[in-house]
Design an enzyme around this catalytic site. Sequence first.
Site, mmCIF file in Angstrom:
data_model
loop_
_atom_site.group_PDB
_atom_site.id
_atom_site.type_symbol
_atom_site.label_atom_id
_atom_site.label_comp_id
_atom_site.label_asym_id
_atom_site.label_seq_id
_atom_site.Cartn_x
_atom_site.Cartn_y
_atom_site.Cartn_z
ATOM 1 N N ASP A 111 0.860 -1.177 0.000
ATOM 2 C CA ASP A 111 0.000 0.000 0.000
ATOM 3 C C ASP A 111 0.900 1.233 0.000
ATOM 4 O OD1 ASP A 111 -2.407 1.511 0.244
ATOM 5 O OD2 ASP A 111 -3.259 -0.104 1.445
ATOM 6 N N ASP A 142 -3.063 4.683 -2.412
ATOM 7 C CA ASP A 142 -4.152 5.259 -1.638
ATOM 8 C C ASP A 142 -4.540 6.635 -2.181
ATOM 9 O OD1 ASP A 142 -5.793 5.060 0.887
ATOM 10 O OD2 ASP A 142 -4.683 6.897 1.344
ATOM 11 N N GLU A 148 -6.332 3.930 -6.121
ATOM 12 C CA GLU A 148 -7.621 4.193 -5.485
ATOM 13 C C GLU A 148 -8.048 5.604 -5.875
ATOM 14 O OE1 GLU A 148 -9.619 4.086 -1.050
ATOM 15 O OE2 GLU A 148 -7.704 5.097 -1.327
ATOM 16 N N HIS A 162 -10.971 -3.105 3.460
ATOM 17 C CA HIS A 162 -10.816 -2.632 4.836
ATOM 18 C C HIS A 162 -11.657 -1.402 5.136
ATOM 19 C CE1 HIS A 162 -8.200 -0.258 2.353
ATOM 20 N NE2 HIS A 162 -8.103 0.643 3.308
ATOM 21 N N ASP A 163 -12.184 -0.733 4.100
ATOM 22 C CA ASP A 163 -12.988 0.478 4.279
ATOM 23 C C ASP A 163 -14.477 0.243 4.031
ATOM 24 O OD1 ASP A 163 -10.972 2.225 4.991
ATOM 25 O OD2 ASP A 163 -10.539 2.839 2.933
#
Length: 557
Positions: free
Chosen positions: A99, A200, A257, A333-334
């Site tokens: 990430d 991210d 993302e 995870h979100d």
Amino acid sequence: MAENDWWKKSVVYQVYPRSYQDSNGDGIGDLPGLTSRLPYIKDLGADVIWLNPIYKSPDKDNGYDISDYRNIQPAYGTMDDFDNLLQEAHVLGLKIMMDLVVNHTSDQNKWFQESKKSKDNRYRDYYVWRDPVDGHAPNNWGSYFNGSTWKFDETTGQYYLHLFAEGQPDLNWENPQVRDEVWNVMKFWLDKGVDGFRMDVINLISKPTGLPDGQKAPDGKYADVGKVVADGPRLNEFLQEMNQKVLSKYDVMTVGEMPDSTPDDAIKYTGLDSHELNMVFQFDHVGLAGNDDPRLGKWSDKKVNLVELKQSLSKWETELNGKGWNSLYWNNHDQPRTVSKFGNDDPKYRDKAAKMLGTTLHMMQGTPYVYEGEELGMTNVHYKKLSQYEDLESLNAYREFVDDEKIIDKDSMLKYLSARSRDNARTPMQWDNNKNAGFTSGKPWFELNPNYTEINARNQIENQSSVFAYYKKLIELRHNSDLIIYGDYELLDPEDEEVFTYKRRYNDETLLVISNFTDKELTRDYNQSAGKLLIGNYDDDRNMELRPYESKVYLFK
């Protein structure tokens, strides 16, 4: 097809390290724990492991606030532990995708600690600093985590920009020194042998010229910052520079993302000839909230409308076809757990609904992502008290909507958190029915979902009718089918409110996918009897009959 398009043929398994496997009894998942579970991921059939941030961090936002990009968070282990993980993964034929969080850092990062000392500090321009306007914040932008995006700093009398938490100051990508720092961080990990990056909120790095006010959101207080900042004027330039100076020199997988991006935007950044990224994560389908009050955003406990869901997913399938590449995911995870949000987590239907959702997604064009526990049908935890929540976004939303704005009552907001909170995805992995689900011998950092005694890996690995076994079949089918990987997509009956049906075509073959999103028995005729059943989540096939949450895939030659 190009030989270096291995990422198109891959299935990615996402690991949230804090919640995956603890090896030392401190209650926090770690790298040695993950290493011990690599054979499980290999058995599932995944090709790539995406690791959520493992860098040193004060953990104000679960590791997405990085204080040192070249060191491992001590709770997760050491750099030697990481090197061992990478080596063991590669021995098994698994790739590791890191990430990359470079829109912002932690306020504990040495760059920011220096930046805030004085206006003439050499690191000052690493971040976005502005003078007050009429004694207030420089503009009306609202943070993704509620409140203003600006924080006043007494030392220098200026505000710094943070699109997320106050402890996550935004980097100033206009500064070429900042970009060079990022390229060096990327090279550090790529030279170790990592196989790619999930980036991210990468489409937020180019801020609009002059940082103008945005249109106020429905609550009338702040502007929706995503609509102002996403896909800024220099984003293409920055990503092309990243590719030229770093990515083009390695055979890696990249996914950006990109909240608030459109298919046209995605084609700019991931187009087959764009020389930027391989694919994007978009939010259209997971952003369908179903609530009646636009002020609440995603907070709701209503089921997503299937017609809207089909429209969203199909838009990306068709508009990227032949021009870019899609990421396929239900949760991460979100996001809340797949079977709870889009299916039905009632024990009566949970197994079939989990398999149905897996089928619907994995037969589409794009690279599928499986979030840890999704392959077991793990569900939302359904907490009843605010004290059980840990997620910053959830706690801020409760404070804003219940305490400050009084838009909604306490009980309703708790129901909405139960349905949509990010914490639902962060409960520890459910390995077996022993104490703490086999996750840790100590006290878990976060409360376990009590249903781990029924839903766990040990119960499913040897059970050929389990969700785990079904996901293995889905992944194996994809690995062996150019039709599933590359085929064109066509949505059938877009206005059907109960069934999601689509076709895939490649060369002389056609795939028909039929999924019942309800707990009702239905009938649909697509001449499926003329095809060969490839996979289905019931033991038999009743042709035109669709049982609750039934999903079937037929091959026509």
